[in-house]
Design a protein around this motif. Structure first.
Motif, PDB file in Angstrom:
ATOM      1  N   ALA A 164       0.827  -1.208   0.000  1.00  0.00           N
ATOM      2  CA  ALA A 164       0.000   0.000   0.000  1.00  0.00           C
ATOM      3  C   ALA A 164       0.863   1.261   0.000  1.00  0.00           C
ATOM      4  N   ALA A 165       1.993   1.213   0.700  1.00  0.00           N
ATOM      5  CA  ALA A 165       2.876   2.374   0.735  1.00  0.00           C
ATOM      6  C   ALA A 165       3.467   2.630  -0.650  1.00  0.00           C
ATOM      7  N   ALA A 166       3.873   1.566  -1.337  1.00  0.00           N
ATOM      8  CA  ALA A 166       4.425   1.721  -2.682  1.00  0.00           C
ATOM      9  C   ALA A 166       3.366   2.253  -3.644  1.00  0.00           C
ATOM     10  N   LEU A 167       2.136   1.814  -3.472  1.00  0.00           N
ATOM     11  CA  LEU A 167       1.050   2.286  -4.333  1.00  0.00           C
ATOM     12  C   LEU A 167       0.797   3.778  -4.108  1.00  0.00           C
ATOM     13  N   ALA A 168       0.796   4.202  -2.849  1.00  0.00           N
ATOM     14  CA  ALA A 168       0.601   5.622  -2.544  1.00  0.00           C
ATOM     15  C   ALA A 168       1.739   6.465  -3.112  1.00  0.00           C
ATOM     16  N   GLU A 169       2.965   5.981  -2.981  1.00  0.00           N
ATOM     17  CA  GLU A 169       4.114   6.714  -3.522  1.00  0.00           C
ATOM     18  C   GLU A 169       4.048   6.840  -5.040  1.00  0.00           C
ATOM     19  N   ALA A 170       3.360   5.896  -5.682  1.00  0.00           N
ATOM     20  CA  ALA A 170       3.225   5.926  -7.145  1.00  0.00           C
ATOM     21  C   ALA A 170       2.129   6.867  -7.608  1.00  0.00           C
ATOM     22  N   GLY A 171       1.396   7.466  -6.648  1.00  0.00           N
ATOM     23  CA  GLY A 171       0.380   8.445  -7.007  1.00  0.00           C
ATOM     24  C   GLY A 171      -1.050   8.014  -6.791  1.00  0.00           C
ATOM     25  N   PHE A 172      -1.271   6.841  -6.219  1.00  0.00           N
ATOM     26  CA  PHE A 172      -2.637   6.394  -5.959  1.00  0.00           C
ATOM     27  C   PHE A 172      -3.293   7.294  -4.923  1.00  0.00           C
ATOM     28  N   ASP A 173      -4.555   7.649  -5.167  1.00  0.00           N
ATOM     29  CA  ASP A 173      -5.313   8.544  -4.288  1.00  0.00           C
ATOM     30  C   ASP A 173      -6.493   7.778  -3.703  1.00  0.00           C
ATOM     31  N   ALA A 174      -6.439   7.510  -2.397  1.00  0.00           N
ATOM     32  CA  ALA A 174      -7.482   6.729  -1.739  1.00  0.00           C
ATOM     33  C   ALA A 174      -8.817   7.462  -1.668  1.00  0.00           C
ATOM     34  N   ALA A 175      -8.828   8.736  -1.967  1.00  0.00           N
ATOM     35  CA  ALA A 175     -10.080   9.497  -1.929  1.00  0.00           C
ATOM     36  C   ALA A 175     -10.865   9.402  -3.232  1.00  0.00           C
ATOM     37  N   VAL A 176     -10.276   8.776  -4.231  1.00  0.00           N
ATOM     38  CA  VAL A 176     -10.884   8.678  -5.558  1.00  0.00           C
ATOM     39  C   VAL A 176     -11.412   7.263  -5.776  1.00  0.00           C
ATOM     40  N   PRO A 177     -12.618   7.083  -6.334  1.00  0.00           N
ATOM     41  CA  PRO A 177     -13.120   5.732  -6.604  1.00  0.00           C
ATOM     42  C   PRO A 177     -12.162   4.938  -7.481  1.00  0.00           C
ATOM     43  N   SER A 178     -11.983   3.668  -7.132  1.00  0.00           N
ATOM     44  CA  SER A 178     -11.036   2.799  -7.822  1.00  0.00           C
ATOM     45  C   SER A 178     -11.688   1.462  -8.127  1.00  0.00           C
ATOM     46  N   VAL A 179     -11.136   0.757  -9.101  1.00  0.00           N
ATOM     47  CA  VAL A 179     -11.530  -0.629  -9.340  1.00  0.00           C
ATOM     48  C   VAL A 179     -10.288  -1.495  -9.204  1.00  0.00           C
ATOM     49  N   TRP A 180     -10.413  -2.546  -8.427  1.00  0.00           N
ATOM     50  CA  TRP A 180      -9.297  -3.423  -8.075  1.00  0.00           C
ATOM     51  C   TRP A 180      -9.493  -4.781  -8.732  1.00  0.00           C
ATOM     52  N   LEU A 181      -8.401  -5.383  -9.156  1.00  0.00           N
ATOM     53  CA  LEU A 181      -8.472  -6.711  -9.744  1.00  0.00           C
ATOM     54  C   LEU A 181      -7.365  -7.592  -9.173  1.00  0.00           C
ATOM     55  N   ALA A 182      -7.756  -8.766  -8.688  1.00  0.00           N
ATOM     56  CA  ALA A 182      -6.810  -9.810  -8.278  1.00  0.00           C
ATOM     57  C   ALA A 182      -7.168 -11.054  -9.085  1.00  0.00           C
ATOM     58  N   GLU A 183      -6.610 -11.128 -10.281  1.00  0.00           N
ATOM     59  CA  GLU A 183      -6.927 -12.210 -11.217  1.00  0.00           C
ATOM     60  C   GLU A 183      -5.901 -13.322 -11.070  1.00  0.00           C
ATOM     61  N   GLY A 184      -6.374 -14.527 -10.721  1.00  0.00           N
ATOM     62  CA  GLY A 184      -5.447 -15.641 -10.606  1.00  0.00           C
ATOM     63  C   GLY A 184      -4.359 -15.413  -9.595  1.00  0.00           C
ATOM     64  N   LEU A 185      -4.678 -14.810  -8.471  1.00  0.00           N
ATOM     65  CA  LEU A 185      -3.660 -14.402  -7.492  1.00  0.00           C
ATOM     66  C   LEU A 185      -3.854 -15.034  -6.126  1.00  0.00           C
ATOM     67  N   LEU A 186      -5.048 -14.933  -5.562  1.00  0.00           N
ATOM     68  CA  LEU A 186      -5.219 -15.170  -4.132  1.00  0.00           C
ATOM     69  C   LEU A 186      -4.905 -16.590  -3.709  1.00  0.00           C
ATOM     70  N   PHE A 187      -5.134 -17.577  -4.572  1.00  0.00           N
ATOM     71  CA  PHE A 187      -4.885 -18.950  -4.119  1.00  0.00           C
ATOM     72  C   PHE A 187      -3.411 -19.294  -4.051  1.00  0.00           C
ATOM     73  N   TYR A 188      -2.532 -18.389  -4.472  1.00  0.00           N
ATOM     74  CA  TYR A 188      -1.095 -18.583  -4.278  1.00  0.00           C
ATOM     75  C   TYR A 188      -0.617 -17.964  -2.961  1.00  0.00           C
ATOM     76  N   LEU A 189      -1.439 -17.149  -2.332  1.00  0.00           N
ATOM     77  CA  LEU A 189      -1.024 -16.406  -1.146  1.00  0.00           C
ATOM     78  C   LEU A 189      -1.423 -17.129   0.133  1.00  0.00           C
ATOM     79  N   PRO A 190      -0.617 -17.029   1.193  1.00  0.00           N
ATOM     80  CA  PRO A 190      -1.058 -17.542   2.489  1.00  0.00           C
ATOM     81  C   PRO A 190      -2.373 -16.902   2.913  1.00  0.00           C
ATOM     82  N   SER A 191      -3.146 -17.636   3.678  1.00  0.00           N
ATOM     83  CA  SER A 191      -4.475 -17.180   4.079  1.00  0.00           C
ATOM     84  C   SER A 191      -4.425 -15.804   4.750  1.00  0.00           C
ATOM     85  N   GLY A 192      -3.460 -15.632   5.646  1.00  0.00           N
ATOM     86  CA  GLY A 192      -3.366 -14.348   6.340  1.00  0.00           C
ATOM     87  C   GLY A 192      -3.030 -13.206   5.409  1.00  0.00           C
TER      88      GLY A 192
END
Length: 301
Positions: A164-192
């Protein structure tokens, strides 16, 4: 105009492990692009496959597959990836046209949506992934003189760390509506890590934001070890997906978002096969049986 890319340096990010699955999906998208009844177009996909020594000899056209659609990997599984691409393309574009001007691709891999989709004016596409994967993609697309159709911002970050810190440094603005995509990602990650990722998305999303992602709901992935999709992927191209998937019980991410006020819907891929008239249908010992595509919207205040 798309030319021909030379074999790329800096391929270490896609030469093994989960990175190699990005090339699998690229090959599937290349095959889908050239089908007579295509669901999704990605003219860049085949160039990634051709640029990486790890996938030398992989097909990028269906006529290169001797048994065609009867092949579990390059037939049914590749068609699954083509269907998934189309469904998520549609979701992202609907969200962007509804006011989400920031698009965040988590674990972006070899996603080329910044280049191939017709984004409305003012959109920014943030591509979050490891340095090696982004460098490989940059090298191939640079060799093709590809031009993005929206502002494109690569974000080097580890999704198991403070991305999240890297995303903010890249110019992401949390006050603006966004669309997020995690395609083919989550089942590779630990549950936590999945739980923290979804919580972070909720925290960074303004009203009017949306999210789509893919999960697997099997109680035990090993029940499907002999599924044709998994065995053909292992035997034909050496990728053992079950060794790459995280075996921990998965969190209820859709429930977590709903608990934060998001409106969620959960679908099987087969729902969209029926909608589009093509794609995989259920079969015995089906590795796709537990796959779910989740779509979530955060209401405006």
């Amino acid at each position: 105009m798309v030319g021909t890319a030379h074999r790329s340096t800096g391929v270490e990010g896609v030469e093994g492990g989960v990175g190699l699955t990005a090339l699998l999906v690229a090959a599937a998208r290349a095959i889908e692009t050239h089908r007579h009844d295509t669901l999704a177009q990605d003219v860049y996909a085949e160039h990634f496959v051709l640029a990486a020594p790890a996938c030398a000899g992989w097909p990028v056209r269906m006529h290169q597959v001797p048994d065609g659609d009867a092949n579990p990997l390059w037939g049914r599984f590749a068609r699954y990836f083509g269907l998934r691409t189309r469904v998520l393309d549609d979701f992202l574009l609907r969200s962007a046209h509804s006011g989400a001007r920031q698009v965040v691709l988590l674990g972006a891999g070899l996603d080329t949506r910044a280049f191939r989709l017709d984004w409305p004016p003012g959109c920014t596409v943030f591509e979050v992934d490891r340095e090696g994967v982004l460098a490989f993609k940059h090298g191939v697309l640079g060799g093709l003189s590809a031009s993005p159709k929206a502002a494109r911002v690569p974000v080097v970050a580890d999704l198991c760390a403070d991305w999240a810190a890297a995303l903010a440094e890249a110019g992401f603005d949390a006050a603006v509506p966004s669309v997020w995509l995690a395609e083919g990602l989550l089942f590779y990650l630990p549950s936590g890590v999945e739980a923290r990722l979804v919580d972070t998305v909720g925290r960074l999303s303004a009203g009017g934001s949306a999210m789509a992602y893919e999960v697997k709901l099997e109680k035990s992935l090993l029940e499907y070890r002999e599924s044709p999709l998994y065995t053909s992927t292992k035997h034909q191209i050496g990728i053992d997906l079950l060794d790459l998937f995280d075996a921990e019980p998965r969190p209820d991410s859709a429930g977590a978002l709903a608990g934060k006020g998001w409106i969620t819907s959960v679908h099987t891929p087969f729902d969209f096969t029926h909608q589009h008239g093509r794609g995989p249908l259920p079969e015995p010992n089906d590795a796709l049986e537990g796959n779910r595509w989740v779509f979530a919207h955060k209401p405006r205040v």
